[in-house]
Design an enzyme around this catalytic site. Structure first.
Site, short mmCIF file in Angstrom:
data_model
loop_
_atom_site.label_atom_id
_atom_site.label_comp_id
_atom_site.label_asym_id
_atom_site.label_seq_id
_atom_site.Cartn_x
_atom_site.Cartn_y
_atom_site.Cartn_z
N ARG A 12 0.85 -1.20 0.00
CA ARG A 12 0.00 0.00 0.00
C ARG A 12 0.89 1.25 0.00
O ARG A 12 1.95 1.28 0.64
CB ARG A 12 -0.84 -0.04 1.27
CG ARG A 12 -1.82 1.09 1.45
CD ARG A 12 -2.97 0.97 0.52
NE ARG A 12 -4.12 1.77 0.93
CZ ARG A 12 -5.10 2.09 0.10
NH1 ARG A 12 -5.07 1.72 -1.17
NH2 ARG A 12 -6.13 2.79 0.52
N THR A 68 -9.51 0.67 -9.66
CA THR A 68 -8.56 -0.25 -9.05
C THR A 68 -8.55 -1.41 -10.00
O THR A 68 -9.32 -1.44 -10.96
CB THR A 68 -9.11 -0.61 -7.64
OG1 THR A 68 -9.12 0.57 -6.84
CG2 THR A 68 -8.31 -1.68 -6.92
N THR A 117 -4.10 -0.55 -7.05
CA THR A 117 -4.90 0.65 -7.31
C THR A 117 -4.06 1.90 -7.47
O THR A 117 -2.95 1.99 -6.93
CB THR A 117 -5.89 0.87 -6.12
OG1 THR A 117 -6.76 1.95 -6.44
CG2 THR A 117 -5.18 1.18 -4.82
N ASN A 173 -6.27 4.42 -7.11
CA ASN A 173 -7.46 5.01 -6.50
C ASN A 173 -8.48 5.43 -7.53
O ASN A 173 -9.25 4.60 -7.99
CB ASN A 173 -7.11 6.15 -5.54
CG ASN A 173 -8.23 6.41 -4.55
OD1 ASN A 173 -8.99 5.49 -4.24
ND2 ASN A 173 -8.35 7.61 -4.05
N ASP A 188 -7.79 8.36 0.37
CA ASP A 188 -8.32 7.24 1.17
C ASP A 188 -8.11 7.47 2.67
O ASP A 188 -8.63 6.71 3.49
CB ASP A 188 -7.67 5.92 0.75
CG ASP A 188 -8.50 5.21 -0.32
OD1 ASP A 188 -9.62 5.66 -0.59
OD2 ASP A 188 -8.02 4.21 -0.88
N SER A 190 -7.73 0.88 3.34
CA SER A 190 -8.22 0.42 2.03
C SER A 190 -9.42 -0.49 2.22
O SER A 190 -9.69 -0.99 3.31
CB SER A 190 -7.10 -0.32 1.33
OG SER A 190 -7.57 -0.99 0.18
N GLY A 228 -13.41 -1.27 -7.29
CA GLY A 228 -14.74 -0.72 -6.98
C GLY A 228 -14.81 0.06 -5.68
O GLY A 228 -15.91 0.25 -5.15
N GLY A 229 -13.66 0.47 -5.14
CA GLY A 229 -13.72 1.28 -3.92
C GLY A 229 -14.46 0.54 -2.82
O GLY A 229 -14.22 -0.64 -2.56
N1 GLY Z 1 -8.43 3.07 -3.29
C1 GLY Z 1 -9.44 2.16 -2.95
C2 GLY Z 1 -9.09 1.27 -1.81
O1 GLY Z 1 -7.91 1.08 -1.54
O2 GLY Z 1 -9.96 0.76 -1.16
#
Ligand code: GLY
Length: 575
Positions: A113, A388, A406, A408, A430, A459, A480-481
């Site tokens: 991340r 993502t 991702t 984002n 985020d 995330s 899909g966030g």
């Molecule tokens: N950027 C979306 C996530 O990491 O959940």
């Protein structure tokens, strides 16, 4: 001890050799014609399979497997390929998570991340009145977190890879240098953000074109090819140090960003304990914090287990209501408690305690909504530009890999590193810019997800492997966030409870609830009858754009089935 040191030096030398040995300037022949290729939604394979958001990336993965690479090698090669052929989300300028179940029966996860830069601070996205300003946290140079993808791929390779890294990068260098034909969906995406690319890039990039982008246009990315070549030649230092790092920092200086050479040099991916739990006869392995994905999935299956969901039937009123109420409660916990475990103390023992999980759903009343205000408070609007990407791989040896990465938003921050040709993420959004201020996905946060230097933003990515009889059965994930979690939850239930085919499990209309706003989001095609019944109970609905691009590989007695989502250019390959 001396012997150990000797062995360590020898193995380091071996790793250096396989990483750096003679990175060829001239990549091999393309695996398939990058100017004329087709999307393959479903593959039935005997030995090994891959599925990703783009046919060229899937073909790269398949060829790596055919030449003797394992699933980890294939996933690394596919991630580099996605950075070239799927610029709206594929990346080397972002971050992600890898979940792996190896041939020996062990599960592992790698966290790559992004991190907040050293100069980041809690109030960096607030105006003078203390209001969160989404335009700064979502677009442009300040929205960029320190990228983790390249570090993560090298860590995965050092620990689990088989082929030399150069063989995993070379196909992508060729695709970037010689170009490939873009799909209609990519053309539309590039058109949609054309003005943003002009606005946020300080030096013209391959993504800026005078005429409109059209399907079949050839995208050549010379700067990106050179960056990939430096990574191929120099290893991680080809990204985090030297020319690439200088180009990133120069881009930051031109655009008012804050990432420094120290930020890049200090970036380290982390191996973390997977989240593992049982649901009926299945064992589920997923990603832990700083992704909320695995923890919430465990809570959601824990709440589900006491209900006869199979009897309710696929997308029946009873099933949808129950799943909505479960999601509502899980998302409320995410907001309240979760953040980077290296920075905040998350009460995981409590959140994953069986009694606690059952207690959460005890007030659920069939036929009656539990208002989100009775679970927790807050208001926001869900915006629809989450991006993502996910890939799944299984190999002949029995390894299974599930990777979600991702940048984002769609095309991330829309900042392309001048002279280096890759798009930077806007992952800083985020974080919770301020308690109660919604992010891009309408998700709220508290202090636990506040910005701090070097902290990872929370995330929802949920790369997951479902085991049956201790062997990989489903390898899945999606972009899909906030909807990632509900999509993965639904896809698994659709297969293991409602006996849907893999295609139907992916492609049937989805629904989503995330506690706040107190709405059930539905895709086109969701049953009007079910919607009407739930509205009569008091639920509110909102139609939205397609949810996710789920990729699933299922391994059963019948063989291997790899299926890509109909919602994108997703494509499977195998042999
Ligand atoms: N950027 C979306 C996530 O990491 O959940």
């Amino acid at each position: 001890m001396k012997m150990q040191k000797h062995l360590y030096l020898l193995s380091s030398l071996f790793v250096s050799l396989i990483v750096f040995s003679s990175c060829s300037q001239k990549a091999k022949e393309p695996f398939i014609d990058p100017f004329n290729y087709s999307i393959v939604k479903k593959v039935e394979a005997e030995n090994a399979a891959v599925v990703s958001a783009h046919p060229l990336a899937s073909e790269v993965g398949k060829q790596i497997l055919i030449k003797g690479g394992n699933a980890i090698d294939a996933s690394i090669a596919m991630q580099y390929a996605l950075a070239v052929v799927f610029p709206n989300a594929g990346n080397i300028g972002g971050g992600g998570f890898m979940v792996l179940h190896d041939k020996y029966g062990n599960s592992h996860t790698i966290d790559f991340r992004e991190k907040a830069p050293l100069a980041a601070h809690k109030d960096m996205f607030l105006d003078e009145d203390g209001n969160a300003v989404a335009t700064i946290s979502q677009d442009g140079h300040l929205s960029v977190g320190v990228p983790g993808t390249v570090g993560g791929l090298f860590l995965a390779h050092r620990k689990f890879g088989k082929l030399p890294m150069k063989e995993l990068i070379e196909p992508s260098i060729k695709l970037a240098r010689e170009g490939f034909a873009i799909t209609e969906m990519e053309a539309k995406g590039l058109e949609r953000v054309a003005n943003d690319f002009r606005k946020y890039s300080t030096i013209p990039s391959a993504f800026i074109k005078e005429e409109k982008w059209q399907a079949g246009d050839i995208l050549v990315q010379e700067d990106l090819a050179n960056t990939l070549q430096r990574i191929c030649d120099e290893g991680e230092a080809g990204f985090y140090e030297g020319e690439t790092a200088d180009l990133i920092v120069a881009e930051m200086a031109r655009g008012g960003g804050i990432i420094t050479l120290d930020d890049l040099k200090n970036y380290k991916p982390v191996e973390r304990e997977p989240v593992q739990f049982s649901y009926k006869e299945y064992d589920i392995v997923s990603m832990g914090l700083p992704s909320s994905g695995g923890v919430l999935l465990q809570q959601m299956f824990g709440m589900l287990e006491v209900y006869p969901i199979k009897e309710f039937g696929f997308q029946s009123v009873e099933a949808v209501q129950l799943m909505v109420e479960i999601s509502r409660r899980a998302f409320a916990d995410r907001t309240e408690h979760m953040g980077d475990p290296d920075f905040v103390s998350v009460p995981l023992d409590k959140l994953l305690d069986r009694e606690y999980i059952l207690q959460r759903i005890i007030d659920f009343t069939p036929g009656k909504p539990t208002p989100s205000s009775a679970v927790k408070g807050g208001l926001m609007q869900l915006q629809e530009k989450e991006e993502t990407t996910h890939l799944s791989v299984v190999d002949e040896e029995g390894n299974a890999v599930s990777v979600t990465t991702t940048i984002n938003g769609l095309y991330g921050s829309r900042v392309v590193v001048g002279g280096a040709g890759f798009i930077l993420n806007n992952e800083m959004d985020d974080f919770s810019a301020k308690p109660g201020a919604p992010n891009l996905f309408g998700l709220l946060g508290t202090e636990s997800n506040a910005i701090e230097p070097e902290k990872r933003m929370l995330s929802t990515m949920t790369p997951t492997i479902v085991l049956k009889d201790k062997k990989p059965f489903l390898v899945l994930g999606t972009p899909g966030g906030s909807t990632i979690l509900t999509s993965v939850f639904q896809a698994i239930i659709n297969i293991i409870e409602f006996d849907l085919s893999v295609e139907d499990a992916i492609n049937k209309p989805k629904f989503h609830h995330q506690w706040q706003p107190d709405l059930i989001y539905i895709e086109e095609g969701f049953s009007e009858t079910v919607k009407n019944s739930l509205e009569e109970m008091g639920y509110e609905f909102k139609r939205r754009s397609p949810i996710g691009q789920t990729e699933i590989i299922m391994i059963s007695d019948k063989g291997i089935e790899a299926v890509g989502d109909k919602r994108g250019d997703d494509s499977a390959a195998g042999y």
